[in-house]
Design an enzyme around this catalytic site. Structure first.
Site, PDB file in Angstrom:
ATOM      1  N   HIS A 227      61.389   8.340   2.274  1.00  0.00           N
ATOM      2  CA  HIS A 227      61.210   8.277   0.580  1.00  0.00           C
ATOM      3  C   HIS A 227      61.406   9.096   0.509  1.00  0.00           C
ATOM      4  CE1 HIS A 227      60.441   3.497   0.376  1.00  0.00           C
ATOM      5  NE2 HIS A 227      60.024   4.153   2.097  1.00  0.00           N
TER       6      HIS A 227
ATOM      7  N   ASP B 161      62.218  16.316  -5.433  1.00  0.00           N
ATOM      8  CA  ASP B 161      61.855  13.983  -5.428  1.00  0.00           C
ATOM      9  C   ASP B 161      62.884  13.823  -4.736  1.00  0.00           C
ATOM     10  OD1 ASP B 161      59.882  12.229  -5.635  1.00  0.00           O
ATOM     11  OD2 ASP B 161      60.129  12.441  -8.000  1.00  0.00           O
TER      12      ASP B 161
END
Length: 461
Positions: free
Chosen positions: A154, A358
């Site tokens: 993730h 991110d």
């Protein structure tokens, strides 16, 4: 019973309805096809059991394993979050290498592998999530497990340069190669992974698109994660964000919502807002910047430092720019209920999503989903967010350049409605079509096609 889907994640949702897009998606998937969900228990135990605890609260099985306080300190806070998290977020300067961290991380993964090996059938598919379990497939292979093993990361995949900071980098290559399918957020992450194996592991790209490393053959693909866009949009219209914040009629709203983490670029974002305020003319509208940054990993020095820095910057900027009836920066260091967040995002004229690194950033997609299509706000998005690959109609900025971000704020606040609507239409098309259900389905379809390569691998020393 064979052919089950077994999900392994850091936590299992227990007690009440599942919350959050990923949790809801996995819950609905397991409800539909059956299977197991495995994760750590919420509380630590004095002497962790070697067997799972089953929780009878769903139409599928939920199993938890225990961590000791030492496990939590070394496996979770230590290796996972003081080594791997900064490593993957391009912050090698924050890596804290302690021998007990690596030992604790491997001990938990090996213990979990042993517990899973007792219950896994050859036809099962095990879908393992995130950096807490990089070595888990390798540990399972060493125990002779022949089930299909999939992985989804993730957060960003580490680059070759990042991995040079890891003493056990060769082990890392074996860990990843033990999976049959490695799912990453972006094409850039896939490129990083391929470069790592080409440059460091003598990996070979095969004609069918799979990657060979030693005796292992595995697939690496991009599966950008989505949100429950329709559900979030429905939540957004159930409240009035401007009333929640008590904004004046002509007052504009800039919004940032992030966990308090050094990867999110919060100090630079706040400085950019300050630069915009410095340069604002009397004719420009008042714009209030609301930064919601719930606490995370309190007591860890790097996180305590960023909290102090944000408090200092917001105080300085408010001291310079506040008026008797206006505080231009509102900084909230606590959780805000989702039922309030969605209407607040809908009320925002500008969404600021400016991380330094991110994996995806779902707040960017939530901002888009929440907007009024007839009069939408403008998304300002870091080029280093995984979401930038899909959301190219946002105003893309360099989060290290405060002047560029200040200029983007000025441009967003002045943008005519026609342009805002055109940009939003393109963004919403991606967010609503490539939602969380689409992500789950595309990964599982690829997982079914991934042919397992079950050559046993010895555990690295």
């Amino acid at each position: 019973m064979s052919g089950r889907l077994i999900v392994v994640s850091n936590r299992v949702p227990l007690g009440g309805p599942p919350q959050g897009g990923l949790v809801v998606a996995l819950h609905e998937c397991l409800e539909e096809i059956g299977g197991l969900w495995v994760g750590a228990a919420g509380d630590t135990a004095e002497a962790p059991s070697q067997t799972f605890t089953e929780h009878d609260e769903a139409s599928y099985r939920k199993l938890t394993f225990e961590l000791s306080q030492e496990d939590y300190a070394n496996y979770y806070l230590g290796y996972a979050n003081a080594v791997l998290w900064p490593l993957c977020h391009r912050r090698g300067d924050l890596i804290d290498l302690q021998p007990e961290y690596h030992a604790g991380y491997m001990a938990v993964n090996e213990r979990l592998a042993g517990m899973l090996a007792e219950i896994v059938e050859p036809d099962d598919r095990i879908w393992i999530h995130d950096y807490h379990f990089f070595p888990l497939a390798h540990c399972l292979r060493a125990r002779g497990v022949k089930a299909s093993l999939g992985f989804f990361l993730h957060i960003p995949f580490p680059t070759r340069t990042d991995l040079d900071a890891l003493p056990n980098r060769d082990d890392f290559l074996d860990w990843i190669a033990a999976f049959d399918l490695v799912g990453l957020q972006t094409q850039a992450d896939v490129a990083s992974c391929l470069e790592v194996y080409r440059a460091m592991g003598e990996g070979e790209m095969l004609l069918d698109g799979t990657l060979r490393h030693g005796k292992r053959r595995f697939a690496v693909q991009s599966f950008p994660i989505g949100i429950d866009a329709q559900g979030f949009a429905e939540t957004a219209v159930r409240g009035n964000g401007r009333e929640i914040l008590n904004l004046r009629p002509a007052e504009k709203l800039l919004i940032g919502i992030d966990r308090l983490d050094y990867s999110k670029g919060l100090p630079n974002r706040m400085r950019a807002v300050g630069q915009y305020l410095d340069e604002r003319s009397e004719n420009d509208p008042r714009a209030t910047f609301l930064q919601i940054a719930p606490p995370t990993r309190e007591g860890v020095e790097a996180y305590d430092d960023i909290r102090a820095e944000l408090e200092r910057i917001s105080g300085q900027e408010n001291g310079k720019h506040s008026d008797l009836d206006w505080t231009p920066i509102r900084y909230i260091h606590q959780m805000v209920p989702r039922e309030s967040l969605a209407p607040i995002l809908r009320a925002a004229n500008v969404g600021l999503v400016t991380p330094m690194a991110d994996g995806m950033n779902l707040v960017a997609k939530e901002f888009v989903a929440a907007q009024d299509a007839g009069d939408p706000g403008v998304l300002i998005l870091s080029r280093f967010a995984g979401a930038a690959e899909q959301l190219s109609e946002a105003l893309i900025v360099n989060p290290f350049d405060m002047a560029e971000m200040a200029d983007a704020i000025r441009r967003a606040l002045a943008m005519p409605q026609t342009e805002r609507r055109q940009r939003h239409e393109a963004l919403a098309s991606s967010v609503f079509s490539e939602n969380i259900g689409h992500w789950t389905q595309t990964y599982l379809d690829a997982f079914r096609r991934a042919a397992p390569s079950v050559t046993p691998m010895p555990l690295s020393a």
